[in-house]
Write an enzyme that holds these catalytic residues in place. Sequence first.
Site, PDB file in Angstrom:
ATOM      1  N   VAL A 101     -35.498 -47.352  -7.828  1.00 50.35           N
ATOM      2  CA  VAL A 101     -34.179 -47.712  -8.040  1.00 50.35           C
ATOM      3  C   VAL A 101     -33.650 -48.427  -8.813  1.00 50.35           C
ATOM      4  O   VAL A 101     -32.336 -48.694  -9.102  1.00 50.35           O
ATOM      5  CB  VAL A 101     -33.668 -47.810  -6.483  1.00 50.35           C
ATOM      6  CG1 VAL A 101     -34.141 -47.141  -5.297  1.00 50.35           C
ATOM      7  CG2 VAL A 101     -34.206 -49.423  -6.099  1.00 50.35           C
ATOM      8  N   TYR A 108     -33.459 -63.170  -1.846  1.00 51.13           N
ATOM      9  CA  TYR A 108     -33.482 -62.183  -0.832  1.00 51.13           C
ATOM     10  C   TYR A 108     -32.303 -62.306  -0.066  1.00 51.13           C
ATOM     11  O   TYR A 108     -31.280 -61.461   0.244  1.00 51.13           O
ATOM     12  CB  TYR A 108     -34.732 -62.423   0.070  1.00 51.13           C
ATOM     13  CG  TYR A 108     -34.687 -61.342   1.287  1.00 51.13           C
ATOM     14  CD1 TYR A 108     -35.221 -60.039   0.753  1.00 51.13           C
ATOM     15  CD2 TYR A 108     -34.283 -61.552   2.515  1.00 51.13           C
ATOM     16  CE1 TYR A 108     -35.252 -59.175   1.743  1.00 51.13           C
ATOM     17  CE2 TYR A 108     -34.104 -60.622   3.558  1.00 51.13           C
ATOM     18  CZ  TYR A 108     -34.690 -59.311   3.181  1.00 51.13           C
ATOM     19  OH  TYR A 108     -34.953 -58.387   3.962  1.00 51.13           O
TER      20      TYR A 108
HETATM   21  N1  LIG Z   1     -38.813 -55.541   8.338  1.00 51.56           N
HETATM   22  C1  LIG Z   1     -38.026 -56.382   8.758  1.00 51.56           C
HETATM   23  O1  LIG Z   1     -37.885 -57.142   9.645  1.00 51.56           O
HETATM   24  C2  LIG Z   1     -36.634 -56.317   8.028  1.00 51.56           C
HETATM   25  C3  LIG Z   1     -35.638 -57.282   8.576  1.00 51.56           C
HETATM   26  C4  LIG Z   1     -34.298 -57.187   8.098  1.00 51.56           C
HETATM   27  C5  LIG Z   1     -33.939 -56.353   6.929  1.00 51.56           C
HETATM   28  N2  LIG Z   1     -35.045 -55.552   6.459  1.00 51.56           N
HETATM   29  C6  LIG Z   1     -34.687 -54.551   5.247  1.00 51.56           C
HETATM   30  O2  LIG Z   1     -35.068 -53.292   5.636  1.00 51.56           O
HETATM   31  C7  LIG Z   1     -35.413 -52.706   4.429  1.00 51.56           C
HETATM   32  C8  LIG Z   1     -36.735 -51.952   4.579  1.00 51.56           C
HETATM   33  O3  LIG Z   1     -37.897 -52.989   4.945  1.00 51.56           O
HETATM   34  P1  LIG Z   1     -39.239 -52.498   5.759  1.00 51.56           P
HETATM   35  O4  LIG Z   1     -39.576 -53.494   6.600  1.00 51.56           O
HETATM   36  O5  LIG Z   1     -39.260 -51.256   5.971  1.00 51.56           O
HETATM   37  O6  LIG Z   1     -40.058 -52.679   4.285  1.00 51.56           O
HETATM   38  P2  LIG Z   1     -41.067 -51.909   3.588  1.00 51.56           P
HETATM   39  O7  LIG Z   1     -41.634 -52.801   2.494  1.00 51.56           O
HETATM   40  O8  LIG Z   1     -41.944 -51.206   4.490  1.00 51.56           O
HETATM   41  O9  LIG Z   1     -39.902 -50.785   2.779  1.00 51.56           O
HETATM   42  C9  LIG Z   1     -39.574 -51.023   1.436  1.00 51.56           C
HETATM   43  C10 LIG Z   1     -39.891 -49.892   0.718  1.00 51.56           C
HETATM   44  O10 LIG Z   1     -39.365 -49.918  -0.523  1.00 51.56           O
HETATM   45  C11 LIG Z   1     -39.868 -49.278  -1.620  1.00 51.56           C
HETATM   46  N3  LIG Z   1     -39.578 -50.098  -2.737  1.00 51.56           N
HETATM   47  C12 LIG Z   1     -40.014 -51.140  -3.179  1.00 51.56           C
HETATM   48  N4  LIG Z   1     -39.346 -51.140  -4.691  1.00 51.56           N
HETATM   49  C13 LIG Z   1     -38.886 -50.041  -4.821  1.00 51.56           C
HETATM   50  C14 LIG Z   1     -38.084 -49.627  -5.994  1.00 51.56           C
HETATM   51  N5  LIG Z   1     -37.836 -50.449  -6.969  1.00 51.56           N
HETATM   52  N6  LIG Z   1     -37.682 -48.305  -5.865  1.00 51.56           N
HETATM   53  C15 LIG Z   1     -37.661 -47.611  -4.781  1.00 51.56           C
HETATM   54  N7  LIG Z   1     -38.504 -48.123  -3.816  1.00 51.56           N
HETATM   55  C16 LIG Z   1     -38.924 -49.335  -3.769  1.00 51.56           C
HETATM   56  C17 LIG Z   1     -41.381 -49.794  -1.271  1.00 51.56           C
HETATM   57  O11 LIG Z   1     -42.685 -48.940  -1.562  1.00 51.56           O
HETATM   58  C18 LIG Z   1     -41.461 -49.394   0.471  1.00 51.56           C
HETATM   59  O12 LIG Z   1     -41.919 -48.344   0.676  1.00 51.56           O
HETATM   60  C19 LIG Z   1     -35.405 -53.574   3.318  1.00 51.56           C
HETATM   61  O13 LIG Z   1     -34.144 -53.190   2.806  1.00 51.56           O
HETATM   62  C20 LIG Z   1     -35.595 -54.811   4.151  1.00 51.56           C
HETATM   63  O14 LIG Z   1     -34.917 -55.975   3.394  1.00 51.56           O
HETATM   64  C21 LIG Z   1     -36.285 -55.423   7.072  1.00 51.56           C
END
Ligand SMILES: NC(=O)c1ccc[n+]([C@@H]2O[C@H](COP(=O)([O-])OP(=O)(O)OC[C@H]3O[C@@H](n4cnc5c(N)ncnc54)[C@H](O)[C@@H]3O)[C@@H](O)[C@H]2O)c1
Length: 268
Positions: A67, A159
């Site tokens: 992205v 972040y």
């Molecule tokens: N897990 C939590 O507790 C939590 C809490 C609040 C917010 N979030 C947010 O939710 C979203 C998903 O988190 P998650 O826990 O599923 O994490 P995750 O790491 O499983 O998913 C993130 C995905 O983004 C992909 N990614 C990373 N860099 C990228 C790039 N340059 N281009 C395209 N894809 C890319 C990764 O390969 C991964 O599959 C994130 O935005 C995170 O900040 C997560």
Amino acid sequence: MPNGELMAGRVAVIAGGGGEIGGAIARRYSAEGASVVVCDISQEKADLVAGEIVAAGGKAVGLKVDVSSEEDCGNAGRFAVQTFGKITDLVNASATLSPDGNVETLSVAAWRNALDVNFTGVFLMCKYVLGHIRAAGGGSVVNIASSHGHFGLPGRSAYCSTKAALMHFTRVLAIDYGPHNIRANTISPGPIDTARSLRRFGTRENSNKVRGRGQVLGRTGTVEEVAAAAVFLASNEASFITGTDLLVDGGQTAFKGTALADIHQSAT
Ligand SMILES: NC(=O)c1ccc[n+]([C@@H]2O[C@H](COP(=O)([O-])OP(=O)(O)OC[C@H]3O[C@@H](n4cnc5c(N)ncnc54)[C@H](O)[C@@H]3O)[C@@H](O)[C@H]2O)c1
């Protein structure tokens, strides 16, 4: 529970769709009738989620998309239209695993990477997908922010800042695209039971034990609970909701009784 109708006939592009939350959203959008383009920087993860959806009887394809690359984002929009004929929905769920550090210790490269992926990456996906949604007559954008965009954490300036910025970006997106029948909202998850937590807490069990204390509901959330909120915001059930942020945090943000030590440990 999926009823198979909330997103019938829709076509969704899901950035970060190979991840845990993005993958859950892709599966739920599909279960509600949408065709899905699962975009991720990891082709393997994108294909895995798309494969699961197809095996379950849905329509999905995986696509490698960084992205932070303008070229990749443009390609994602064109590919989705070529594959499924239109785009009606965009979800941005990609994020880096940025290192901790204060302004002196955090490298400029790590800071820029967090902004490039978590924030500019959303701008780029919107830039190259929204024209297609407008051409389809409208739809929805759901951007995944975080409760940490509502309150700060020590050492997490990159972040937390990107997530706060994402909420405001999305409000302005809603203003700009409301006249085109495109609604735009963020979801701010609290601590969700994902592998992200493992790097800080070792095991999911320990993560749930430590992080669960910070929520009114006394537990961490599930990816399915975030996906349910995304489907609601994308569907016609939310037809008068745009420019807002939906906290899916078990009451974490409302609950001010958390000890500082817990807040230090509740980073996601
Ligand atoms: N897990 C939590 O507790 C939590 C809490 C609040 C917010 N979030 C947010 O939710 C979203 C998903 O988190 P998650 O826990 O599923 O994490 P995750 O790491 O499983 O998913 C993130 C995905 O983004 C992909 N990614 C990373 N860099 C990228 C790039 N340059 N281009 C395209 N894809 C890319 C990764 O390969 C991964 O599959 C994130 O935005 C995170 O900040 C997560």
